[in-house]
Structure formats: structure tokens, C-alpha cells
Write a protein that holds these residues in place. Structure first.
Motif, PDB file in Angstrom:
ATOM      1  N   ARG A 116      -4.731   2.969   0.637  1.00  0.00           N
ATOM      2  CA  ARG A 116      -3.843   4.284   1.642  1.00  0.00           C
ATOM      3  C   ARG A 116      -4.564   5.026   1.372  1.00  0.00           C
ATOM      4  N   LYS A 131       4.663   5.428  -0.736  1.00  0.00           N
ATOM      5  CA  LYS A 131       3.421   6.083  -2.084  1.00  0.00           C
ATOM      6  C   LYS A 131       2.953   5.578  -3.548  1.00  0.00           C
ATOM      7  N   LEU A 161       0.847  -1.276   0.005  1.00  0.00           N
ATOM      8  CA  LEU A 161       0.219   0.090   0.083  1.00  0.00           C
ATOM      9  C   LEU A 161       0.512   1.408  -0.241  1.00  0.00           C
ATOM     10  N   LEU A 194       3.191   1.886   2.725  1.00  0.00           N
ATOM     11  CA  LEU A 194       2.555   2.907   3.975  1.00  0.00           C
ATOM     12  C   LEU A 194       3.569   2.844   4.627  1.00  0.00           C
TER      13      LEU A 194
END
Length: 230
Positions: free
Chosen positions: A166, A159, A139, A141
Motif C-alpha cells: 500500500r 488501511k 490493500l 485502498l
């Protein structure tokens, strides 16, 4: 003793067929309505156990019917077809759904929240990830890693991956971190600690990543969320 009511709703794109009975089998509703009138029709009915067949829109409608005060159950087609005694059409399907939802041996599909549906659509049960951190990394993160002077360094979050999921996780984490106040539960205590050490933005991302790992664990283990684990 108050009566119990049962209803079958055959879901469709534009018109919906409904068949409802009381606990003595007396028919109290048997008709088709337009999409625009469906919720109004059910809002004017007494609280019922409503049966609908599993399909792409079933969870949306189950949530909508539940908000009206009905006990909504989603069923796989195999539990409905044995109760279809006449030719297949929408009203007969509604009758079969009404019968099936009353039977003790019928198994029901848990109604899923929009978030859980989005996660399932994106990753299924999480089999493609070996651990929750893999999901968080997918995702975007987790921070990018690079080396300088022979030592690994962590940069900004990558990102990459599914932007929509997300974004949901980050916005949800922001709402929590910005409203910690003086709360003393484990989540708030953990979030406050990260906030004090790392600042607002990093605390938000850290919580979003933690929630991603929790969601992966729930999907992977096929369990429901019970309590936040710090």
C-alpha cells in the motif's frame, strides 16, 4: 562480422562460477569469483548473452547483469540439466547454463521488476480476488462504508492489508499527482480532474487504487502493461 559471446553463471551465496565462450565455442572465461567481484568481472567482459538458472535471487542478478549491458536470460532447471555432461559441481553447472542459453528450443523466464516480484510474493497471480477492486480493498485502498439515516456513506480508506505494498502504491501515486503540470496524456488528465474535484489526498489514494486494479488485471490475465487505460 562481430563475434557473439555466451556465458553461464552459476548463482550461489558467496562464490559464483562463470563459463563463457565465443560463437565458435572458444572458451574466454572459466573461473569462480567471490560475490564482491562478480559484477566487476562481468563489467569487464564484452556484451554477452548470459544464462542463469531460476531461483530466489535470479531476477535481482538478471537486472544487475542487464544494467552492465548483457542480455540476461533466466531458465528453468529442466532446460539446463540435459547439457550437464560431467559430475555436478558449480563450474560444470556454469558450462551447462552456457550451453543451454544458446539453444533455440530453450524457453526463458521473463525478468521481473522488484515491484512485480513484490506483488507476486504477496498475491501470486491474483486468484484469491474476484476483481481488481477486491485487491484494492485487500490493500486498504478503498474507503470504509457506514450507514447513516439509512443511506450508505464512505469514510476514510481502511488501511488494512499489506502495509508495504500500500505504501509503495501511495508514494508512487503521490509522485504522479504532484507532477501533473500541464500534461495532456490520459493519466494526467484523469488525475487532474480528480485533484480538482476531490483534493490532493483523495486524488493520490484514487490513483493508488486504480494502479492496484491495473496490477491485478495484469497478473490475473498474465499480460504485460501496454498503455494506461483511464
Amino acid at each position: 562480422m562481430s563475434s557473439q559471446f555466451f556465458c553461464g553463471v552459476d548463482l550461489a551465496k558467496h562464490h559464483f562460477s562463470l563459463h563463457a565462450v565465443d560463437d565458435r565455442g572458444k572458451v574466454i572465461l572459466h573461473k569462480s569469483v567471490s560475490r564482491a567481484k562478480l559484477l566487476t568481472t562481468l563489467a569487464n567482459m564484452p556484451a554477452m548473452r548470459i544464462g542463469i538458472e531460476a531461483c530466489s535471487g535470479a531476477h535481482y542478478w538478471a537486472r544487475a547483469f542487464t544494467q552492465l549491458g548483457h542480455d540476461t536470460r533466466i531458465m528453468a532447471a529442466k532446460y539446463v540439466s540435459p547439457y550437464r555432461t560431467k559430475g555436478k559441481n558449480d563450474l560444470n553447472d556454469a558450462i551447462a547454463l552456457c550451453e543451454a542459453v544458446q539453444r533455440p528450443n530453450t524457453r526463458f523466464v521473463p525478468v521481473k521488476s522488484p515491484w512485480r516480484q513484490a506483488i507476486l510474493a504477496a498475491i501470486g497471480k491474483g486468484e484469491q480476488f474476484d476483481a481488481g477492486r477486491d485487491f484494492a480493498a485487500w490493500l486498504g485502498l478503498v474507503p470504509k462504508q457506514y450507514s447513516t439515516g439509512g443511506k450508505p456513506r464512505l469514510g476514510r480508506m481502511s488501511k488494512r492489508g499489506d502495509k508495504y505494498l500500500r505504501t509503495l502504491l501511495v508514494h508512487g501515486a503521490r509522485a504522479v499527482i504532484t507532477n501533473l503540470g500541464e500534461k495532456q496524456d490520459r493519466l494526467s488528465t484523469w488525475g487532474r480532474s480528480v485533484l480538482e474535484r476531490r483534493g490532493m489526498n483523495r486524488a493520490i489514494v484514487a490513483l493508488a487504487a486504480k494502479n492496484a486494479r491495473i496490477n491485478w488485471a495484469l497478473l490475473h490475465n498474465q499480460t504485460e502493461y501496454q498503455d494506461y487505460a483511464a
